[in-house]
Design a protein around this motif. Structure first.
Motif, mmCIF file in Angstrom:
data_model
loop_
_atom_site.group_PDB
_atom_site.id
_atom_site.type_symbol
_atom_site.label_atom_id
_atom_site.label_comp_id
_atom_site.label_asym_id
_atom_site.label_seq_id
_atom_site.Cartn_x
_atom_site.Cartn_y
_atom_site.Cartn_z
ATOM 1 N N UNK A 41 57.162 -42.787 -63.026
ATOM 2 C CA UNK A 41 56.102 -43.577 -63.635
ATOM 3 C C UNK A 41 55.641 -43.028 -64.972
ATOM 4 N N UNK A 42 55.844 -41.734 -65.209
ATOM 5 C CA UNK A 42 55.397 -41.117 -66.455
ATOM 6 C C UNK A 42 56.381 -41.329 -67.596
ATOM 7 N N UNK A 43 57.623 -41.728 -67.291
ATOM 8 C CA UNK A 43 58.694 -41.742 -68.291
ATOM 9 C C UNK A 43 58.878 -43.133 -68.892
ATOM 10 N N UNK A 44 57.820 -43.675 -69.465
ATOM 11 C CA UNK A 44 57.887 -45.040 -69.993
ATOM 12 C C UNK A 44 58.952 -45.173 -71.068
ATOM 13 N N UNK A 45 59.015 -44.239 -72.000
ATOM 14 C CA UNK A 45 59.987 -44.307 -73.088
ATOM 15 C C UNK A 45 61.406 -44.334 -72.538
ATOM 16 N N UNK A 46 61.692 -43.437 -71.612
ATOM 17 C CA UNK A 46 63.035 -43.353 -71.049
ATOM 18 C C UNK A 46 63.370 -44.608 -70.256
ATOM 19 N N UNK A 47 62.394 -45.132 -69.539
ATOM 20 C CA UNK A 47 62.656 -46.328 -68.730
ATOM 21 C C UNK A 47 63.033 -47.514 -69.603
ATOM 22 N N UNK A 49 66.380 -49.644 -69.217
ATOM 23 C CA UNK A 49 66.457 -51.082 -68.951
ATOM 24 C C UNK A 49 67.377 -51.779 -69.949
ATOM 25 N N UNK A 50 67.275 -51.391 -71.227
ATOM 26 C CA UNK A 50 68.090 -52.020 -72.260
ATOM 27 C C UNK A 50 69.570 -51.733 -72.033
ATOM 28 N N UNK A 51 69.903 -50.506 -71.700
ATOM 29 C CA UNK A 51 71.293 -50.149 -71.442
ATOM 30 C C UNK A 51 71.821 -50.860 -70.202
ATOM 31 N N UNK A 52 70.994 -50.930 -69.156
ATOM 32 C CA UNK A 52 71.425 -51.608 -67.932
ATOM 33 C C UNK A 52 71.671 -53.086 -68.185
ATOM 34 N N UNK A 53 70.850 -53.690 -69.022
ATOM 35 C CA UNK A 53 71.044 -55.103 -69.358
ATOM 36 C C UNK A 53 72.362 -55.303 -70.104
ATOM 37 N N UNK A 54 72.711 -54.366 -70.988
ATOM 38 C CA UNK A 54 73.973 -54.471 -71.728
ATOM 39 C C UNK A 54 75.163 -54.406 -70.787
ATOM 40 N N UNK A 55 75.117 -53.494 -69.839
ATOM 41 C CA UNK A 55 76.220 -53.365 -68.884
ATOM 42 C C UNK A 55 76.272 -54.577 -67.969
ATOM 43 N N UNK A 56 75.116 -55.025 -67.487
ATOM 44 C CA UNK A 56 75.092 -56.163 -66.581
ATOM 45 C C UNK A 56 75.542 -57.449 -67.226
ATOM 46 N N UNK A 57 75.428 -57.564 -68.542
ATOM 47 C CA UNK A 57 75.842 -58.766 -69.231
ATOM 48 C C UNK A 57 77.308 -58.801 -69.590
ATOM 49 N N UNK A 58 78.056 -57.727 -69.285
ATOM 50 C CA UNK A 58 79.479 -57.685 -69.609
ATOM 51 C C UNK A 58 80.296 -58.512 -68.641
ATOM 52 N N UNK A 112 64.506 -47.591 -58.243
ATOM 53 C CA UNK A 112 63.345 -46.725 -58.451
ATOM 54 C C UNK A 112 62.757 -46.917 -59.848
ATOM 55 N N UNK A 113 63.622 -47.125 -60.839
ATOM 56 C CA UNK A 113 63.138 -47.360 -62.203
ATOM 57 C C UNK A 113 62.309 -48.646 -62.284
ATOM 58 N N UNK A 114 62.732 -49.681 -61.568
ATOM 59 C CA UNK A 114 61.957 -50.930 -61.542
ATOM 60 C C UNK A 114 60.598 -50.700 -60.906
ATOM 61 N N UNK A 115 60.580 -50.007 -59.789
ATOM 62 C CA UNK A 115 59.332 -49.774 -59.066
ATOM 63 C C UNK A 115 58.406 -48.838 -59.840
ATOM 64 N N UNK A 116 58.990 -47.936 -60.638
ATOM 65 C CA UNK A 116 58.165 -47.038 -61.456
ATOM 66 C C UNK A 116 57.392 -47.824 -62.502
ATOM 67 N N UNK A 117 57.990 -48.904 -63.035
ATOM 68 C CA UNK A 117 57.263 -49.739 -63.998
ATOM 69 C C UNK A 117 56.067 -50.401 -63.333
ATOM 70 N N UNK A 118 56.220 -50.800 -62.069
ATOM 71 C CA UNK A 118 55.111 -51.415 -61.347
ATOM 72 C C UNK A 118 53.947 -50.439 -61.232
ATOM 73 N N UNK A 119 54.249 -49.180 -61.010
ATOM 74 C CA UNK A 119 53.201 -48.160 -60.949
ATOM 75 C C UNK A 119 52.525 -47.997 -62.301
ATOM 76 N N UNK A 120 53.326 -47.956 -63.354
ATOM 77 C CA UNK A 120 52.793 -47.765 -64.696
ATOM 78 C C UNK A 120 51.903 -48.934 -65.109
ATOM 79 N N UNK A 121 52.273 -50.139 -64.714
ATOM 80 C CA UNK A 121 51.564 -51.347 -65.145
ATOM 81 C C UNK A 121 50.296 -51.623 -64.343
ATOM 82 N N UNK A 122 50.170 -51.028 -63.167
ATOM 83 C CA UNK A 122 49.039 -51.322 -62.274
ATOM 84 C C UNK A 122 48.366 -50.021 -61.847
#
Length: 654
Positions: free
Chosen positions: A193-199, A203-212, A412-422
């Motif tokens: 939850x603390x690693x907003x920059x890294x997350x 997310x951007x890299x995962x989207x690039x791979x998932x779109x291939x 876990x990265x998705x769920x960490x954003x939920x913690x950061x946002x709420x």
């Protein structure tokens, strides 16, 4: 305060800027950068077009005029300039793609925070869930509670860019909420939850791979398939012979005078070269299509392999933070993804990257002119495939493990954003074992996580202990179903290890059973009443299956059950169903607007009764009355009904 007993005060790391503000700022910056890159790309496009057209004109002039060597030189120079411009434009295009992904990621994150379901693209998310396998019981619960689907908990939570991460998260949401797994995941989510920059970069890299064109599951499937080349070993022999013969012919054609050969020998060499070109063209078009499909799956592009490596390398970021470095779950994932020097995901993708570089010659504008003669005279694709299958032989047993570990990290990265946002949501506490006489679900200020903060109304809710049920009464539209879904959705969140939409929540290890959205099936001749009986039978069967398990409690949520029969038989039937459930040590809640159910002595004896109500505001100067709801849960049976009043409000009164 224990690690699992943190409420709003310990709900999120201190941030100078809220998650939503940070996302909005990044969205503005990325959008401005993308607009600038597009403008520069437009200039490149015009220059490329001009150079290409001028080169064509000069080639035509040189061919049909007496301009001679000067015209040919100028035409060649213009074509080289066109080629150089195309090469220089490629890094700009790559930057545009990266920036476009950052815009898309920030756009999605903002939409999540604002619960803007129209902006959350469900089509692309749904594609990632292709192949998801759930039991019929899990499908029913997911449909009833909006766990998976459009405007669902999954759509809110998921930032997964790959299918393995999306499916892993969906399985966590729809599976049992067990304390052991939830506590492990919660500890990891706190760290991430603390690693907003890294997350955000992740997310951007995962989207690039998932779109291939290739996907993780395709790579895993290929790793278990039989190799393609060994049964066609002659192709490798011919590739070697073809390459040596082509080199010899080129030497003869270019240096025939130096070797004292005749012009006929040079002409013969050229004929052989043309023959090799024709044969290898036929082999490429008629036989190597399966090899090209393998390339598309395993290394859709050189960049996609490097992006996989960067994604796996993301686990190394965890070593930079003392908390994440010590976390057992993250340490285990890091070992599989990064630290094993020979068989980690990073090492495997790095070695695959070297093969992908060879295979990328055919996909890059900068190297395609080099690829053409290599393929035409040496069957370059066959040589790349041989290296690729050799790589598979060394990594076959580890490939599936890499993506399983990565899927967990992405969830876990998705769920960490939920913690950061709420930051005002809490992590739940857990009670273990049915030997505790007070097996129950208790919460303070429990809310529906899919609603915005402005529209959400929170209530203190208790379900259980065993031997009792929560009977929720109230008028139409007063909030009964929303309350049931609030319980179920927060149980699902708790099971993933995520924070829940409450100030406090305590629950046992739980598996949900529901009967909320029941549909008849005319094609199969199943009436609404029979469909509901089948659903209730499933709920009871699930409770019976868990009755003898000390580690898991059945929690049922039943909304307006057995509506398809008369009131008298309904009371008898409902009481009988609840006797089965209570006898299996299940805990749960049912809702009804039929106040006769609440008056039934047997139901009342096993029930804790609460209600929601409406308020009628008389209309002024002949205007229609207005009905309002405060969605606050109160003790006791509902003192009001509103069916006839609603009929009057919509214009169907007397």
């Amino acid at each position: 305060m224990s690690q699992d007993q943190s409420g709003a005060a310990d709900a999120a790391p201190t941030q100078r800027v809220s998650a939503l503000q940070s996302y909005q700022q990044r969205l503005e910056t990325a959008s401005a950068e993308l607009a600038e890159l597009k403008a520069r790309d437009g200039v490149f496009a015009k220059v490329r077009l001009a150079l290409f057209l001028f080169s064509l004109v000069m080639f035509g002039t040189a061919a049909f005029s007496s301009a001679g060597a000067l015209a040919w030189s100028l035409a060649a120079g213009l074509f080289v300039a066109f080629f150089v411009t195309a090469v220089l434009n490629e890094p700009l295009r790559q930057r545009m793609e990266q920036c476009d992904r950052r815009v898309a990621v920030c756009d999605r994150l903002v939409a999540r925070c604002q619960r803007d379901w129209e902006a959350l693209d469900w089509k692309s998310t749904r594609k990632l869930l292709t192949g998801l396998e759930l039991t019929e019981h899990q499908k029913d619960v997911a449909d009833d509670l909006d766990l998976i689907g459009r405007s669902s908990l999954f759509q809110l939570v998921s930032m997964a860019g790959t299918s393995v991460g999306a499916r892993e998260l969906a399985i966590w949401l729809s599976g049992p909420a067990t304390s052991t797994l939830a506590k492990q995941r919660s500890q990891a989510i706190r760290c991430l939850g603390k690693l907003r920059e890294k997350r955000l970069e992740f997310y951007s890299q995962a989207q690039a791979v998932g779109g291939g064109s290739g996907g993780p599951e395709e790579l895993v499937r290929w790793s278990h398939e039989e190799d393609w080349l060994p049964k066609r070993s002659w192709l490798m022999h011919w590739a070697n012979a073809s390459a040596m013969l082509a080199v010899a012919c080129v030497v003869v054609a270019v240096g025939w005078q130096a070797f004292g050969l005749s012009a006929a020998a040079a002409q013969g060499a050229l004929v052989v070269l043309m023959g090799l070109l024709g044969v290898n063209f036929l082999i490429t078009t008629m036989m190597l299509s399966p090899a090209h499909q393998i390339f598309a799956v395993v290394m859709a592009s050189r960049d996609s392999v490097f992006q996989y490596e960067e994604l796996f390398q993301a686990a190394a970021w965890l070593d930079d933070d003392p908390d994440t470095k010590k976390n057992p779950l993250l340490k285990e994932l890091t070992e599989q993804l990064v630290h094993d020097p020979k068989h980690s995901a990073v090492a495997g993708m790095r070695s695959l990257g070297r093969v992908a570089w060879l295979g990328s010659l055919r996909n890059s504008a900068a190297t395609f002119l080099l690829y053409l003669p290599l393929q035409a005279f040496g069957l370059w694709d066959v040589r790349v495939l041989k290296r690729l299958e050799a790589w598979k032989a060394t990594q076959r047993e580890f490939i599936a493990q890499w993506f399983t570990a990565f899927g967990k990290l992405e969830a876990l990265m998705s769920l960490a954003a939920l913690r950061d946002e709420n930051p005002d949501w809490c992590f739940p506490t857990w009670t273990d074992g049915k030997q505790d006489a007070e097996v129950k679900f208790t919460s303070q200020r429990l809310g529906h996580p899919l609603l915005t903060d402005e529209s959400r109304v929170c209530n203190d809710v208790q379900v259980g202990p065993t031997g009792t049920i929560l009977l929720v009464t109230g008028s139409n539209m007063s909030g009964k179903s929303t309350m049931l879904r609030s319980v179920g959705l927060n149980v699902a969140l708790a099971g993933t290890g995520a924070p829940v939409c409450a100030n406090e929540l305590c629950l046992p290890s739980t598996e949900l059973s529901t009967s909320i959205r029941v549909r008849d099936n005319l094609a199969e001749g199943v009436s609404f009443y029979m469909a509901e009986l089948h659903r209730l039978k499933g709920v009871v069967d699930q409770a019976r299956a868990l009755d003898n398990r000390n580690d898991l409690t059945s929690l049922f949520l039943l909304d307006e059950i057995l509506q398809g029969t008369n009131s008298r038989e309904r009371m008898i039937a409902v009481a009988q169903v609840l006797r089965h459930l209570v006898g299996c040590q299940a805990i749960g809640a049912i809702s009804t607007h039929d106040l006769e159910l609440a008056d039934d002595p047997e139901l009342a004896s096993m029930s804790h009764i609460v209600h929601f109500r409406e308020t009628i505001v008389p209309g002024s100067e002949g205007a229609a009355d207005e009905m309002t709801f405060d969605y606050q849960m109160r003790q006791g049976v509902s003192p009001t009904t509103n069916a006839l009043k609603l009929l009057e409000i919509v214009g169907l009164g007397e």
